[in-house]
Design a protein around this motif. Structure first.
Motif, PDB file in Angstrom:
ATOM      1  N   CYS A   1       0.955  -1.229  -0.165  1.00 17.47           N
ATOM      2  CA  CYS A   1       0.082   0.113   0.123  1.00 17.47           C
ATOM      3  C   CYS A   1       0.849   0.984   0.021  1.00 17.47           C
ATOM      4  CB  CYS A   1      -1.418   0.179   1.282  1.00 17.47           C
ATOM      5  SG  CYS A   1      -3.010  -1.175   1.376  1.00 17.47           S
ATOM      6  N   PRO A   2       1.624   1.239   1.346  1.00 21.69           N
ATOM      7  CA  PRO A   2       2.601   2.705   0.630  1.00 21.69           C
ATOM      8  C   PRO A   2       3.945   3.017  -0.433  1.00 21.69           C
ATOM      9  CG  PRO A   2       2.897   1.679   2.601  1.00 21.69           C
ATOM     10  CD  PRO A   2       2.176   0.355   2.116  1.00 21.69           C
ATOM     11  N   LEU A   3       3.769   1.788  -1.190  1.00 19.03           N
ATOM     12  CA  LEU A   3       4.339   2.434  -2.306  1.00 19.03           C
ATOM     13  C   LEU A   3       3.059   2.761  -4.146  1.00 19.03           C
ATOM     14  CD1 LEU A   3       6.716  -1.351  -2.591  1.00 19.03           C
ATOM     15  CD2 LEU A   3       7.091   1.569  -2.304  1.00 19.03           C
ATOM     16  N   ASP A   4       2.089   1.786  -3.135  1.00 19.27           N
ATOM     17  CA  ASP A   4       1.498   1.891  -4.262  1.00 19.27           C
ATOM     18  C   ASP A   4       0.232   3.447  -4.442  1.00 19.27           C
ATOM     19  OD1 ASP A   4       1.378  -0.927  -5.556  1.00 19.27           O
ATOM     20  OD2 ASP A   4      -0.796  -0.997  -4.546  1.00 19.27           O
ATOM     21  N   VAL A   5       0.322   3.982  -2.915  1.00 21.48           N
ATOM     22  CA  VAL A   5      -0.204   5.286  -2.523  1.00 21.48           C
ATOM     23  C   VAL A   5       1.105   6.511  -2.630  1.00 21.48           C
ATOM     24  CG1 VAL A   5      -1.498   6.545  -0.643  1.00 21.48           C
ATOM     25  CG2 VAL A   5      -1.921   4.467  -1.386  1.00 21.48           C
ATOM     26  N   ASP A   6       1.464   6.071  -2.387  1.00 21.80           N
ATOM     27  CA  ASP A   6       3.149   6.895  -2.687  1.00 21.80           C
ATOM     28  C   ASP A   6       3.330   7.169  -4.509  1.00 21.80           C
ATOM     29  OD1 ASP A   6       5.505   8.945  -2.251  1.00 21.80           O
ATOM     30  OD2 ASP A   6       6.460   6.853  -3.203  1.00 21.80           O
ATOM     31  N   ARG A   7       3.126   6.332  -5.068  1.00 22.95           N
ATOM     32  CA  ARG A   7       2.892   5.538  -6.660  1.00 22.95           C
ATOM     33  C   ARG A   7       1.622   6.850  -7.034  1.00 22.95           C
ATOM     34  NH1 ARG A   7       1.105   2.564 -10.355  1.00 22.95           N
ATOM     35  NH2 ARG A   7      -0.781   2.725  -8.782  1.00 22.95           N
TER      36      ARG A   7
END
Length: 202
Positions: free
Chosen positions: A81-87
């Motif tokens: 989630c952190p990677l996806d939301v940051d993307r």
């Protein structure tokens, strides 16, 4: 080992969701055909009622006031989630630099832990304009059902647990509702290009 299992479960969930969606490149009078819009079997997206970071009940009409990029996840997610939301946040910033405004929205699928304050702080840390939303179990389930997302919590161990979930991001507009979904493999630049194409056609 737990993280590997969680990643595999997320991948399986994504494949399962793809099995529910029939894709064909648009054509004819489809205004988004030039963007490679997929035709989705059945309705996807729809109205929801959730709770924002200030503890206020809000409707989808109050949230989706401009092109909006929605992601379903949870703040305790260890990596995906952190990677996806940051993307998504990075793509929004690229679009802003191009003069295109898109609202990033994060909807939790773990309302037991993701209180209004938690989703507010998470969203603000990701992007100053990101909206964090939570709600009751029933409200989250209804929103998830509308977008055909998948989520399933693991049994808790010492109060901690992971949640398997699908990882698509959804582009929605006030005028058209659901427009397109995007896979997590896209880079910020690729996502910005795709979202920007749709905005140009609105």
């Amino acid at each position: 080992m737990v993280r590997i299992a969680a990643i595999v479960a997320v991948f399986v969930a994504g494949v399962a969701l793809l099995g529910m969606v029939f894709l064909s490149r648009g054509g004819g009078d489809d205004q988004f055909a030039s963007c490679g819009a997929g035709a989705v079997a059945g309705d996807l997206g729809g109205p929801f009622t959730l709770v924002n970071g200030d503890g206020q009940t809000v409707t989808s009409a109050e949230v989706i006031t401009e092109p909006t990029l929605i992601y379903f996840g949870y703040t305790y997610c260890p990596d995906v989630c952190p990677l996806d939301v940051d993307r998504n946040a990075a793509a929004v910033e690229i679009l802003e630099a191009r003069g295109q405004s898109v609202k990033p929205v994060f909807i939790t699928i773990d309302p037991a832990r993701d209180t209004p304050e938690v989703v507010r702080d998470f969203a603000e840390a990701m992007h100053p304009r990101m909206v964090g939303l939570t709600g009751s179990d029933e409200q989250i389930a209804e929103a998830s059902k509308a977008y055909r997302t998948y989520y399933s919590a693991h049994p808790a161990v010492d109060g901690e647990y992971l949640v398997d979930h699908s990882t698509f991001s959804y582009l929605v507009t006030p005028e058209h509702g659901f427009v397109e979904f995007f896979r997590r493999e896209l880079t910020p630049e690729q996502l910005a290009d795709k979202v920007g194409c749709f905005i140009d056609q609105i």
